[in-house]
Design an enzyme around this catalytic site. Structure first.
Site, PDB file in Angstrom:
ATOM      1  N   PHE A   1       0.887  -1.194   0.066  1.00 31.23           N
ATOM      2  CA  PHE A   1      -0.075  -0.130   0.001  1.00 31.23           C
ATOM      3  C   PHE A   1       0.872   1.342   0.097  1.00 31.23           C
ATOM      4  CE2 PHE A   1      -2.645  -3.236   1.664  1.00 31.23           C
ATOM      5  CZ  PHE A   1      -3.784  -3.274   1.013  1.00 31.23           C
ATOM      6  N   ARG A   2       1.888   1.177   1.098  1.00 35.82           N
ATOM      7  CA  ARG A   2       2.463   2.582   1.182  1.00 35.82           C
ATOM      8  C   ARG A   2       3.922   2.688   0.695  1.00 35.82           C
ATOM      9  NH1 ARG A   2      -0.891   0.992   5.086  1.00 35.82           N
ATOM     10  NH2 ARG A   2      -2.614   2.371   5.236  1.00 35.82           N
TER      11      ARG A   2
ATOM     12  N   GLN B   1      -2.927  -9.140   7.696  1.00 35.67           N
ATOM     13  CA  GLN B   1      -3.521  -7.930   7.304  1.00 35.67           C
ATOM     14  C   GLN B   1      -3.993  -8.070   5.868  1.00 35.67           C
ATOM     15  OE1 GLN B   1      -1.720  -3.998   9.053  1.00 35.67           O
ATOM     16  NE2 GLN B   1      -0.447  -5.451   8.810  1.00 35.67           N
ATOM     17  N   ASN B   2      -3.378  -9.240   5.221  1.00 30.73           N
ATOM     18  CA  ASN B   2      -3.521  -9.508   3.686  1.00 30.73           C
ATOM     19  C   ASN B   2      -4.758 -10.072   3.428  1.00 30.73           C
ATOM     20  OD1 ASN B   2      -1.165  -8.355   3.911  1.00 30.73           O
ATOM     21  ND2 ASN B   2      -0.076 -10.077   3.230  1.00 30.73           N
ATOM     22  N   ILE B   3      -5.275  -9.657   2.260  1.00 31.84           N
ATOM     23  CA  ILE B   3      -6.469 -10.076   1.650  1.00 31.84           C
ATOM     24  C   ILE B   3      -6.541 -10.963   0.427  1.00 31.84           C
ATOM     25  CG2 ILE B   3      -8.028  -8.279   2.541  1.00 31.84           C
ATOM     26  CD1 ILE B   3      -7.710  -6.872  -0.005  1.00 31.84           C
ATOM     27  N   ASP B   4      -5.172 -11.445   0.257  1.00 35.35           N
ATOM     28  CA  ASP B   4      -4.879 -11.973  -0.990  1.00 35.35           C
ATOM     29  C   ASP B   4      -5.202 -13.560  -0.772  1.00 35.35           C
ATOM     30  OD1 ASP B   4      -2.526 -12.704   0.344  1.00 35.35           O
ATOM     31  OD2 ASP B   4      -1.327 -11.048  -0.299  1.00 35.35           O
TER      32      ASP B   4
ATOM     33  N   HIS C   1      -7.956  -8.248   8.443  1.00 32.24           N
ATOM     34  CA  HIS C   1      -8.798  -7.323   7.500  1.00 32.24           C
ATOM     35  C   HIS C   1      -9.646  -8.112   6.361  1.00 32.24           C
ATOM     36  CE1 HIS C   1      -5.495  -4.004   8.289  1.00 32.24           C
ATOM     37  NE2 HIS C   1      -6.351  -4.157   9.530  1.00 32.24           N
TER      38      HIS C   1
ATOM     39  N   CYS D   1     -27.094  -4.492   5.229  1.00 32.84           N
ATOM     40  CA  CYS D   1     -27.903  -5.700   6.275  1.00 32.84           C
ATOM     41  C   CYS D   1     -26.837  -6.658   6.917  1.00 32.84           C
ATOM     42  CB  CYS D   1     -29.193  -5.977   5.844  1.00 32.84           C
ATOM     43  SG  CYS D   1     -29.232  -7.140   4.695  1.00 32.84           S
TER      44      CYS D   1
ATOM     45  N   GLY E   1       6.803  -7.554   6.821  1.00 33.95           N
ATOM     46  CA  GLY E   1       6.325  -6.852   5.895  1.00 33.95           C
ATOM     47  C   GLY E   1       4.917  -6.074   5.972  1.00 33.95           C
ATOM     48  N   THR E   2       5.211  -5.243   7.297  1.00 33.67           N
ATOM     49  CA  THR E   2       4.074  -4.302   7.513  1.00 33.67           C
ATOM     50  C   THR E   2       4.530  -2.875   7.981  1.00 33.67           C
ATOM     51  OG1 THR E   2       1.990  -3.785   9.084  1.00 33.67           O
ATOM     52  CG2 THR E   2       3.670  -5.210   9.681  1.00 33.67           C
ATOM     53  N   SER E   3       3.788  -1.862   7.744  1.00 33.64           N
ATOM     54  CA  SER E   3       4.378  -0.561   7.992  1.00 33.64           C
ATOM     55  C   SER E   3       3.686  -0.331   9.797  1.00 33.64           C
ATOM     56  CB  SER E   3       3.697   0.462   7.196  1.00 33.64           C
ATOM     57  OG  SER E   3       2.313   0.632   7.168  1.00 33.64           O
TER      58      SER E   3
ATOM     59  N   ARG F   1      11.739  -3.964   5.085  1.00 27.81           N
ATOM     60  CA  ARG F   1      12.925  -3.015   4.405  1.00 27.81           C
ATOM     61  C   ARG F   1      13.124  -1.877   5.201  1.00 27.81           C
ATOM     62  NH1 ARG F   1       9.651  -2.677  -1.179  1.00 27.81           N
ATOM     63  NH2 ARG F   1      10.576  -4.594  -1.964  1.00 27.81           N
ATOM     64  N   ASP F   2      12.140  -1.490   5.991  1.00 22.37           N
ATOM     65  CA  ASP F   2      12.286  -0.170   6.891  1.00 22.37           C
ATOM     66  C   ASP F   2      11.978  -0.376   8.368  1.00 22.37           C
ATOM     67  OD1 ASP F   2       9.805  -0.209   6.026  1.00 22.37           O
ATOM     68  OD2 ASP F   2      10.191   1.359   4.507  1.00 22.37           O
TER      69      ASP F   2
HETATM   70  P1  OAD Z   1       2.043  -1.076   3.720  1.00 22.18           P
HETATM   71  O1  OAD Z   1       2.331  -0.851   2.235  1.00 22.18           O
HETATM   72  O2  OAD Z   1       1.668  -0.259   4.712  1.00 22.18           O
HETATM   73  O3  OAD Z   1       3.490  -1.623   4.371  1.00 22.18           O
HETATM   74  C1  OAD Z   1       4.470  -2.799   3.713  1.00 22.18           C
HETATM   75  C2  OAD Z   1       5.845  -2.644   4.383  1.00 22.18           C
HETATM   76  O4  OAD Z   1       6.195  -3.784   3.940  1.00 22.18           O
HETATM   77  C3  OAD Z   1       6.446  -1.385   4.236  1.00 22.18           C
HETATM   78  O5  OAD Z   1       7.184  -0.961   5.464  1.00 22.18           O
HETATM   79  C4  OAD Z   1       7.535  -2.011   3.322  1.00 22.18           C
HETATM   80  O6  OAD Z   1       8.639  -1.366   3.248  1.00 22.18           O
HETATM   81  C5  OAD Z   1       7.668  -3.368   3.357  1.00 22.18           C
HETATM   82  N1  OAD Z   1       7.834  -4.265   2.446  1.00 22.18           N
HETATM   83  C6  OAD Z   1       7.333  -4.451   1.110  1.00 22.18           C
HETATM   84  N2  OAD Z   1       7.879  -5.405   0.268  1.00 22.18           N
HETATM   85  C7  OAD Z   1       8.958  -5.836   1.115  1.00 22.18           C
HETATM   86  C8  OAD Z   1      10.073  -6.820   0.811  1.00 22.18           C
HETATM   87  N3  OAD Z   1       9.853  -7.425  -0.367  1.00 22.18           N
HETATM   88  N4  OAD Z   1      10.557  -7.120   1.690  1.00 22.18           N
HETATM   89  C9  OAD Z   1      10.798  -6.520   3.025  1.00 22.18           C
HETATM   90  N5  OAD Z   1      10.012  -5.638   3.293  1.00 22.18           N
HETATM   91  C10 OAD Z   1       8.805  -5.170   2.338  1.00 22.18           C
HETATM   92  O7  OAD Z   1       1.062  -2.397   4.016  1.00 22.18           O
HETATM   93  P2  OAD Z   1       0.458  -2.888   5.473  1.00 22.18           P
HETATM   94  O8  OAD Z   1       1.200  -2.680   6.562  1.00 22.18           O
HETATM   95  O9  OAD Z   1       0.000  -4.319   5.359  1.00 22.18           O
HETATM   96  O10 OAD Z   1      -5.994  -1.996   5.039  1.00 22.18           O
HETATM   97  O11 OAD Z   1      -0.720  -2.021   5.313  1.00 22.18           O
HETATM   98  C11 OAD Z   1      -1.772  -2.209   6.370  1.00 22.18           C
HETATM   99  C12 OAD Z   1      -3.245  -1.691   5.919  1.00 22.18           C
HETATM  100  O12 OAD Z   1      -3.162  -0.490   5.139  1.00 22.18           O
HETATM  101  C13 OAD Z   1      -3.596  -2.812   4.830  1.00 22.18           C
HETATM  102  O13 OAD Z   1      -4.049  -4.253   5.489  1.00 22.18           O
HETATM  103  C14 OAD Z   1      -4.740  -2.139   4.206  1.00 22.18           C
HETATM  104  C15 OAD Z   1      -4.214  -0.697   4.130  1.00 22.18           C
HETATM  105  O14 OAD Z   1      -5.090   0.445   4.024  1.00 22.18           O
HETATM  106  C16 OAD Z   1      -7.213  -2.310   4.516  1.00 22.18           C
HETATM  107  O15 OAD Z   1      -7.373  -2.265   3.316  1.00 22.18           O
HETATM  108  C17 OAD Z   1      -8.260  -2.209   5.657  1.00 22.18           C
HETATM  109 ZN    ZN Z   2     -29.100  -6.400   2.683  1.00 24.73          ZN
END
Ligand code: OAD
Ligand code: ZN
Length: 251
Positions: free
Chosen positions: A15-16, A86-89, A106, A117, A177-179, A203-204
């Protein structure tokens, strides 16, 4: 605890990450602000952007990678208490992690319901409808049906509450793999016992792993997830198990 970064090696954008992340690439969806695509009020006003995105995200196009199979191996070795994702894949399920070991915080495309409803709607029918460019409608109130993905403004699935029993039992927490930007998911990182090691593979630096100095029981492995995980697999002497598992999945 996992996020979108574990699936980027499978070809799904996170996402970010600036440039490649989904929130930087939403022009074609015509949304007023990036998060609108997952906003329940916006969906009620205009479900098209989400359905256009859903067509790309529906499980089936992408395959799990070594990171998902690492979690599967943790399970096979009796070491996985639970995977909070948190993944929906759907790649954790596809990698063979049993649903009872998963908390899809998620939501998931594997069920669907009316956004008004909440009457359940057959997931297959919703998928066929969305894939053919139509909107599925509730059989009770004619509200628009959406896959049970958690949107901003919606509650997390009931299963998420398991964290309050699981986390105090854990003797290691791996965060990958989450921010750690999105609450309440990000917050549960605090729910392990104070002396329990927490390992970040990313990564960070994110969330509490940004603290200076780092808490003495926190450990950070910065880098590409696949590389770090492969190093771990070697260090654990699990290479043969990993090769066998991935071969059995015909990858
Ligand atoms: P983000 O995109 O916010 O964060 C992904 C993190 O993974 C970042 O810190 C990247 O640097 C890191 N990253 C990506 N690829 C990588 C790799 N190959 N190796 C190492 N690090 C890597 O994604 P989420 O934290 O999952 O919510 O986002 C949280 C929620 O925000 C999602 O579930 C979604 C979104 O809005 C909903 O849809 C409700
Ligand atoms: Zn309905």
């Amino acid at each position: 605890m996992a996020g979108a970064g574990i699936s980027t090696p499978s070809g799904i954008p996170d996402f970010r990450t600036p440039g490649s992340g989904l929130y930087d690439n939403l022009k074609k969806y015509n949304v007023p602000y990036p998060e609108a695509v997952f906003d329940i009020d916006y969906f009620a006003y205009n479900p098209r952007p989400f359905f256009t995105l859903a067509k790309e995200l529906y499980p089936g196009t992408y395959k799990p990678n070594v990171v998902h199979y690492f979690m599967r191996l943790l399970h096979e070795k009796g070491l996985l208490l639970r995977c909070y994702t948190q993944n929906i894949d759907g790649l954790e399920r596809m990698a063979g992690i049993p649903p009872k070991k998963l908390v899809e915080a998620h939501g998931t495309f594997s069920s669907a319901s009316c956004h008004l409803c909440y009457t359940p709607f057959p997931a297959r029918e919703a998928r066929d409808c969305i894939m053919s460019g139509k909107s599925p409608h509730c059989k009770v109130c004619y509200g628009v049906v959406k896959p049970d993905i958690v949107f901003f403004g919606e509650d997390l699935p009931k299963r998420f509450a398991k964290f309050s029993k699981d986390f105090p039992k854990a003797d290691l927490l791996i965060v990958m793999g989450t921010s750690l930007e999105i609450e309440p998911f990000a917050d549960i990182v605090k729910s392990v016992r104070p002396n329990v090691p927490r390992l970040l593979i990313n990564r960070d630096l994110v969330g509490p792993f940004k603290s200076k100095p780092l808490k003495s029981t926190d450990v950070v492995e910065l880098g590409e997830l696949c590389d770090v995980v492969r190093r771990f697999v070697t260090a654990l002497n699990w290479q043969d198990d990993m090769d066998e598992l991935m071969k059995s999945q015909k990858l």
